[in-house]
Scaffold this motif. Structure first.
Motif, PDB file in Angstrom:
ATOM      1  N   LEU A 195       0.834  -1.196   0.000  1.00 24.42           N
ATOM      2  CA  LEU A 195       0.000   0.000   0.000  1.00 24.42           C
ATOM      3  C   LEU A 195       0.874   1.254   0.000  1.00 24.42           C
ATOM      4  O   LEU A 195       0.623   2.195  -0.751  1.00 24.42           O
ATOM      5  N   LYS A 196       1.910   1.239   0.824  1.00 24.74           N
ATOM      6  CA  LYS A 196       2.804   2.398   0.937  1.00 24.74           C
ATOM      7  C   LYS A 196       3.539   2.699  -0.363  1.00 24.74           C
ATOM      8  O   LYS A 196       3.807   3.854  -0.667  1.00 24.74           O
ATOM      9  N   THR A 197       3.880   1.664  -1.093  1.00 24.34           N
ATOM     10  CA  THR A 197       4.743   1.849  -2.265  1.00 24.34           C
ATOM     11  C   THR A 197       4.037   1.675  -3.593  1.00 24.34           C
ATOM     12  O   THR A 197       4.683   1.720  -4.637  1.00 24.34           O
ATOM     13  N   SER A 198       2.728   1.497  -3.584  1.00 19.80           N
ATOM     14  CA  SER A 198       2.003   1.226  -4.819  1.00 19.80           C
ATOM     15  C   SER A 198       1.983   2.438  -5.745  1.00 19.80           C
ATOM     16  O   SER A 198       2.065   3.582  -5.303  1.00 19.80           O
ATOM     17  N   SER A 199       1.855   2.148  -7.011  1.00 23.19           N
ATOM     18  CA  SER A 199       1.694   3.218  -7.996  1.00 23.19           C
ATOM     19  C   SER A 199       0.258   3.719  -7.933  1.00 23.19           C
ATOM     20  O   SER A 199      -0.624   3.055  -7.386  1.00 23.19           O
ATOM     21  N   ASP A 200       0.031   4.868  -8.506  1.00 20.05           N
ATOM     22  CA  ASP A 200      -1.323   5.415  -8.540  1.00 20.05           C
ATOM     23  C   ASP A 200      -2.283   4.457  -9.236  1.00 20.05           C
ATOM     24  O   ASP A 200      -3.427   4.308  -8.816  1.00 20.05           O
ATOM     25  N   SER A 201      -1.807   3.795 -10.287  1.00 16.88           N
ATOM     26  CA  SER A 201      -2.685   2.900 -11.038  1.00 16.88           C
ATOM     27  C   SER A 201      -3.035   1.638 -10.259  1.00 16.88           C
ATOM     28  O   SER A 201      -4.068   1.016 -10.511  1.00 16.88           O
ATOM     29  N   ALA A 202      -2.212   1.252  -9.290  1.00 12.93           N
ATOM     30  CA  ALA A 202      -2.470   0.053  -8.493  1.00 12.93           C
ATOM     31  C   ALA A 202      -3.099   0.375  -7.141  1.00 12.93           C
ATOM     32  O   ALA A 202      -3.371  -0.529  -6.354  1.00 12.93           O
ATOM     33  N   TRP A 203      -3.332   1.638  -6.869  1.00  8.18           N
ATOM     34  CA  TRP A 203      -3.791   2.075  -5.558  1.00  8.18           C
ATOM     35  C   TRP A 203      -5.069   1.370  -5.105  1.00  8.18           C
ATOM     36  O   TRP A 203      -5.151   0.853  -3.990  1.00  8.18           O
ATOM     37  N   ASP A 204      -6.074   1.343  -5.951  1.00  6.29           N
ATOM     38  CA  ASP A 204      -7.350   0.735  -5.561  1.00  6.29           C
ATOM     39  C   ASP A 204      -7.191  -0.750  -5.262  1.00  6.29           C
ATOM     40  O   ASP A 204      -7.783  -1.269  -4.307  1.00  6.29           O
TER      41      ASP A 204
END
Length: 160
Positions: A123-132
């Motif tokens: 969660l801390k390091t996810s990209s914007d596209s993987a956020w959800d």
């Protein structure tokens, strides 16, 4: 300015959870055998509040979401430690079967906590596209942790 209310809620939630945990970890007297764990309903409500709050965060509010989840994980760690203390304090009065069940429950609880930590890292390091996707994964893992907590407390309380 959607992030201001969410940030305020996250800080409120973090303070509430930490306060609840510090109260739950205190004892009425000097003996450690009186260590109390928070009621299951309080844990369920805190879990629901966290997960509801987390859903509202967009990728642009990652920092606030990470702060709220970190506070929740810290509170979970304190709950787990308090339960372990109760187990340790009551060890001598437990049957062998009760000890085995309690140890198995604690092992499952700690395993689930590790899984939540892995999702937290993602969660801390996810990209914007993987956020959800990361929010959903974390939410499911945290819900499973809350259920493992409930199971561990029920096992311990039924075996005392």
């Amino acid at each position: 300015m959607k992030s201001i209310p969410n940030m305020s809620f996250a800080l409120f939630l973090a303070l509430f959870m930490l306060t609840a945990m510090s109260q739950a970890a205190t004892t009425d007297d000097a003996t450690t055998s009186d260590v109390q764990t928070p009621p299951a309903e309080a844990v369920k409500q805190n879990t629901q509040d966290l997960l509801k709050s987390l859903k509202a965060y967009g990728a642009d509010q990652r920092e606030e979401a990470v702060e709220a989840t970190k506070a929740a994980l810290d509170a979970a760690d304190k709950r787990i430690d308090a339960l372990q203390t109760r187990l340790d304090d009551n060890w001598d009065s437990m049957s062998e079967a009760a000890r085995e069940k309690a140890q198995a429950s604690m092992k499952a609880l700690r395993k689930q906590r590790t899984q939540v930590a892995e999702w937290y890292g993602s969660l801390k390091t996810s990209s914007d596209s993987a956020w959800d996707e990361m929010k959903e994964g974390f939410s499911q893992a945290y819900q499973a942790l809350a259920e493992a907590w409930d199971d561990a407390v029920k096992t311990f309380d039924s075996e005392k």
